[in-house]
Design an enzyme around this catalytic site. Structure first.
Site, PDB file in Angstrom:
ATOM      1  N   GLN A   1       0.798  -1.225   0.000  1.00 19.51           N
ATOM      2  CA  GLN A   1       0.000   0.000   0.000  1.00 19.51           C
ATOM      3  C   GLN A   1       0.831   1.275   0.000  1.00 19.51           C
ATOM      4  OE1 GLN A   1      -2.791  -0.141   3.259  1.00 19.51           O
ATOM      5  NE2 GLN A   1      -4.346  -1.152   2.028  1.00 19.51           N
TER       6      GLN A   1
ATOM      7  N   TYR B   1       2.931 -11.620   3.989  1.00 23.17           N
ATOM      8  CA  TYR B   1       2.555 -10.238   3.719  1.00 23.17           C
ATOM      9  C   TYR B   1       3.270  -9.747   2.458  1.00 23.17           C
ATOM     10  CZ  TYR B   1       0.855 -10.112   8.602  1.00 23.17           C
ATOM     11  OH  TYR B   1       0.206 -10.371   9.791  1.00 23.17           O
TER      12      TYR B   1
ATOM     13  N   SER C   1      -1.219 -18.138  15.960  1.00 23.77           N
ATOM     14  CA  SER C   1      -2.174 -17.083  15.633  1.00 23.77           C
ATOM     15  C   SER C   1      -3.521 -17.696  15.279  1.00 23.77           C
ATOM     16  CB  SER C   1      -1.662 -16.248  14.453  1.00 23.77           C
ATOM     17  OG  SER C   1      -2.602 -15.265  14.072  1.00 23.77           O
TER      18      SER C   1
ATOM     19  N   GLN D   1      -1.935 -14.912  18.530  1.00 22.30           N
ATOM     20  CA  GLN D   1      -2.225 -13.622  17.893  1.00 22.30           C
ATOM     21  C   GLN D   1      -3.615 -13.656  17.264  1.00 22.30           C
ATOM     22  OE1 GLN D   1      -0.511 -10.907  14.288  1.00 22.30           O
ATOM     23  NE2 GLN D   1       1.018 -11.667  15.747  1.00 22.30           N
TER      24      GLN D   1
ATOM     25  N   TRP E   1      -4.361  -8.215  17.005  1.00 22.36           N
ATOM     26  CA  TRP E   1      -4.337  -7.423  15.787  1.00 22.36           C
ATOM     27  C   TRP E   1      -5.695  -6.780  15.555  1.00 22.36           C
ATOM     28  CZ3 TRP E   1      -7.318  -8.949  11.469  1.00 22.36           C
ATOM     29  CH2 TRP E   1      -7.775 -10.281  11.451  1.00 22.36           C
TER      30      TRP E   1
ATOM     31  N   GLY F   1      -0.934  -0.546  12.795  1.00 20.85           N
ATOM     32  CA  GLY F   1      -0.344  -0.323  11.488  1.00 20.85           C
ATOM     33  C   GLY F   1      -0.374   1.166  11.192  1.00 20.85           C
TER      34      GLY F   1
ATOM     35  N   GLN G   1       0.546   8.853  12.291  1.00 20.57           N
ATOM     36  CA  GLN G   1      -0.402   7.899  12.865  1.00 20.57           C
ATOM     37  C   GLN G   1       0.248   7.103  13.990  1.00 20.57           C
ATOM     38  OE1 GLN G   1      -1.399   5.803   9.222  1.00 20.57           O
ATOM     39  NE2 GLN G   1      -3.427   6.738   9.159  1.00 20.57           N
TER      40      GLN G   1
ATOM     41  N   GLU H   1       0.546   9.353  17.112  1.00 19.93           N
ATOM     42  CA  GLU H   1      -0.729   9.547  17.793  1.00 19.93           C
ATOM     43  C   GLU H   1      -1.184   8.295  18.527  1.00 19.93           C
ATOM     44  OE1 GLU H   1      -2.816  12.274  18.336  1.00 19.93           O
ATOM     45  OE2 GLU H   1      -0.889  13.172  17.825  1.00 19.93           O
TER      46      GLU H   1
END
Length: 336
Positions: A27, A54, A152, A177, A205, A285, A291, A294
């Site tokens: 992305q 990923y 996970s 996870q 997640w 993420g 981001q 914050e």
């Protein structure tokens, strides 16, 4: 930044983990990905989560390059094995001994490290004997290629069986996870009590429910341009289940609670999952460094009991709690 022990071990991780699912290698451009990693380091995040699947291994490569030059002992690097990688041949998927032993070497090369701190079974493999899988993990630990082992989205029965075999093989299964947020609480009824009994922590997640709990999606309004919900290749399917007007209206009604705590809605969502004692860390993420800056402010926040109750009242019956949803996450048959 606050730190928590992972499972029944002496291993500590930052209670906010930087994860690169859907972002690195796909992305966002590599320079922005690196800037996000640098921002994470600057605000005290020491734990980084990725997976070989990923972006078909590209995410590990980007993360390894971004962390190059950092003191390795000061980092906790987590990755996973299961999903189809490379040309996606018949042995390029699952938890067979062949795939695990080949995958760990690939991950180490891409991450530019001699070992990972935690190596995780990304899903449960119904086509490989669990004994074979756990023996392969035991061998990786003895070889020093992974310090700890986790899983996970395993069910409580799978966690029990895996933990028992790990004990027989003289290593620890210390983490699971799962997806977990104020909207998705399927682990609370069975996974959390079982994990507490076994000495397993949760590395959760999607604490912001694919961005829905940030409040950026408004009821009756068009989807924000460039948001995950508009990206059919990058998670739109996962977001759609939360995009009903009822859900979005209730999320907006959480804003007064966030203001009482001087938090954004996203910070409130992350702080909410960290109130669960069995949660060791929440994975965030980012597509922009700000981001990270914050969201890390959720670390160390205590939400008073009365406000936790108000959150439950606001969200009401829209919360998904069915523990069966965990068993739906592992495919009955491999993709390749």
């Amino acid at each position: 930044m606050h730190f928590r022990y992972l499972g029944r071990s002496g291993f500590k991780i930052s209670e906010i983990t930087y994860g690169n699912w859907l972002t690195h290698g796909s992305q966002i451009e590599n320079d922005i990905a690196t800037a996000c990693v640098r921002a994470a380091l600057e605000v005290g995040i020491s734990t980084f989560d990725t997976a070989d699947v990923y972006a078909n291994t590209a995410a590990e490569t980007v993360l390894g390059a971004a962390l190059k030059g950092e003191r390795r002992e000061s980092l906790e690097i987590l990755t996973k094995v299961f999903g189809p990688t490379g040309p996606k041949g018949h042995n390029d998927v699952g938890l067979s001994r062949k795939h695990i032993l080949e995958s760990i070497d690939g991950s180490l090369s891409r991450l530019q490290t001699d070992y990972v701190d935690l190596y995780q079974a990304h899903r449960f493999d119904y086509e490989t004997p669990l004994e074979e899988t756990m023996q392969a993990f035991a061998d990786i630990v003895r070889q020093g290629k992974a310090l700890y082992i986790g899983v996970s989205e395993w069910t409580e029965e799978q966690l029990r069986a895996g933990a028992a075999l790990a004990k027989q093989l003289n290593f620890q299964l210390i983490s699971n996870q799962p997806e977990y947020s104020a909207l998705w609480r399927v682990i609370e009824d069975r996974i959390v009590p079982t994990s507490q009994e076994l000495g397993i922590s949760q590395i959760v997640w999607s604490p912001v429910a694919q961005g829905v709990l940030s409040g950026k999606y408004l009821p009756g309004a068009p989807l924000p341009e460039g948001s995950r919900a508009t990206d059919e290749r990058g998670g739109a399917g996962a977001v759609k289940r939360f995009l009903s007007d009822d859900v979005l209206t209730r999320v907006q009604n959480l804003a007064p609670i966030a203001r009482e705590l001087d938090l954004t809605l996203a910070q409130l969502a992350i702080a909410w999952v960290l109130q669960n004692d069995n949660v060791a860390t929440a994975i965030i993420g980012a597509s922009r460094p700000e981001q990270v800056v914050e969201n890390v402010k959720a670390s160390g926040v205590t939400i008073p009991t009365e406000l936790m109750s108000r959150i439950d009242e606001v969200l009401g019956g829209i919360v998904e709690r069915d523990p069966v949803r965990t068993s739906e996450r592992s495919p009955a048959a491999r993709e390749a």
